[in-house]
Design an enzyme around this catalytic site. Sequence first.
Site, PDB file in Angstrom:
ATOM      1  N   ASP A  91       0.846  -1.193   0.000  1.00 14.29           N
ATOM      2  CA  ASP A  91       0.000   0.000   0.000  1.00 14.29           C
ATOM      3  C   ASP A  91       0.882   1.244   0.000  1.00 14.29           C
ATOM      4  OD1 ASP A  91       0.902   0.291   2.585  1.00 14.29           O
ATOM      5  OD2 ASP A  91      -0.960  -0.327   3.518  1.00 14.29           O
ATOM      6  N   GLY A  94      -0.593   6.108   2.519  1.00  7.71           N
ATOM      7  CA  GLY A  94      -1.505   7.232   2.692  1.00  7.71           C
ATOM      8  C   GLY A  94      -2.474   7.052   3.838  1.00  7.71           C
ATOM      9  N   ASP A 145      -2.598   8.304  -2.006  1.00  9.67           N
ATOM     10  CA  ASP A 145      -3.901   8.958  -2.011  1.00  9.67           C
ATOM     11  C   ASP A 145      -4.209   9.548  -0.647  1.00  9.67           C
ATOM     12  OD1 ASP A 145      -4.139   6.440  -0.731  1.00  9.67           O
ATOM     13  OD2 ASP A 145      -6.282   6.370  -1.137  1.00  9.67           O
ATOM     14  N   GLN A 187     -11.499   7.290  -4.810  1.00 12.32           N
ATOM     15  CA  GLN A 187     -11.982   7.863  -3.556  1.00 12.32           C
ATOM     16  C   GLN A 187     -13.313   8.573  -3.816  1.00 12.32           C
ATOM     17  OE1 GLN A 187     -10.995   7.432  -0.549  1.00 12.32           O
ATOM     18  NE2 GLN A 187      -8.898   6.666  -0.649  1.00 12.32           N
ATOM     19  N   GLY A 214     -11.031   4.240   0.844  1.00 10.84           N
ATOM     20  CA  GLY A 214     -11.896   5.100   1.634  1.00 10.84           C
ATOM     21  C   GLY A 214     -13.139   4.404   2.147  1.00 10.84           C
ATOM     22  N   ASP A 264      -7.952  -7.461   0.991  1.00  9.98           N
ATOM     23  CA  ASP A 264      -7.037  -7.621   2.120  1.00  9.98           C
ATOM     24  C   ASP A 264      -7.751  -7.153   3.374  1.00  9.98           C
ATOM     25  OD1 ASP A 264      -5.537  -4.966   3.435  1.00  9.98           O
ATOM     26  OD2 ASP A 264      -6.586  -4.585   1.553  1.00  9.98           O
TER      27      ASP A 264
END
Length: 366
Positions: A91, A94, A145, A187, A214, A264
């Site tokens: 990842d 963020g 992000d 998002q 998100g 995940d």
Amino acid sequence: MEFTLLKEDSSSKARLGKLKTAHSEFETPIFMPVGTRAAVKTLTSKQLHALEAQIILGNTYHLMLKPGAEIIEKAGGLHKFMNWDKSILTDSGGFQVFSLSSLNRVTDQGVHFQSHIDGSSHFLGPRESMAIQKSLGSDIVMAFDECPPYPCSRIQLEESLVRTEKWARVCRDYTLHPNQNLFGIVQGGIEADLRRESAKSLVSMDFDGYAIGGVSVGEPEELMYQAVEASIPFLPKEKPRYLMGVGTPKNMIEAVMRGIDLFDCVMPTRNARNGMAFTWDGKVQIKAARYKEDFSPLDPHLDNEVSSYSKAYIRHLLNVDEITGLTLVTMQNLSFYLDLMKKIRQAIENNTIDELYKKIVSLYPN
């Protein structure tokens, strides 16, 4: 990376696919065990192999703090560092800089934040995230992000979306290793029009795959499903789709039936450390007194190493704080999650996903 769409379910939007990276080839939908700090907690890479895990997740934020991307790069990358020869997704970091740092300052260039470990000051932006993930050498790299909280105002979501799209373009233009593949992250919170706008913008940038981020940040599950439904129609069929940080067995099959390929979640490993096991008979709180003299296997429906041990024995290990107990319940939970995805794939192949859905919801209603 190669993604092949093998079949679409006739009664839902569920898809059977095949994804090939430089390190492994596997069918989707798939679940990725979370290896936050270059390890899936309490398990070795050999044990993950025994569970038939095909791809795991590493955490950019945690690995940049300890041991540092430079050390991992010197080791030959994350695969060699942790002795894992199959696929890895990392990842962007963020989510963690917004959720773990009590003090952070967001600019259009990135985020200034303090480490949750020692309070030291750091900066992470799209270029920095790409550089770290390049050093880690993961197969799938996530764009940097901004993950807005739930709830938040429409104005906050709009500002966050502008920033996320700007950062996505920076990530898209960054040169990674030839074997690495970059996913953009949709998002937009719970606003359908913002989700649509975000998805369209990312698709125009032509990423290798797309994630829906998100979600699973405190919103009711119905709003999470709505966020998925608002995004999926605008994502290309020929590329993989990843729902980040989700979730329960019910969440996953619901999302699969809406067109998601990759998942995940820390739930199977975190719940294991609290003594809660996922089984094909439902949840088992293994520390409970009623298992003190229960010498049956934890899950008779799964053929794995855990099947060799009784509930009474595993309960004993946990109640005397033996680390082996945590290992066994973690293996059970990941074995269940991976078997669940295997059964979902079989159900898509056999056009029986509606029947499997009823079974999953009866065992795990929420």
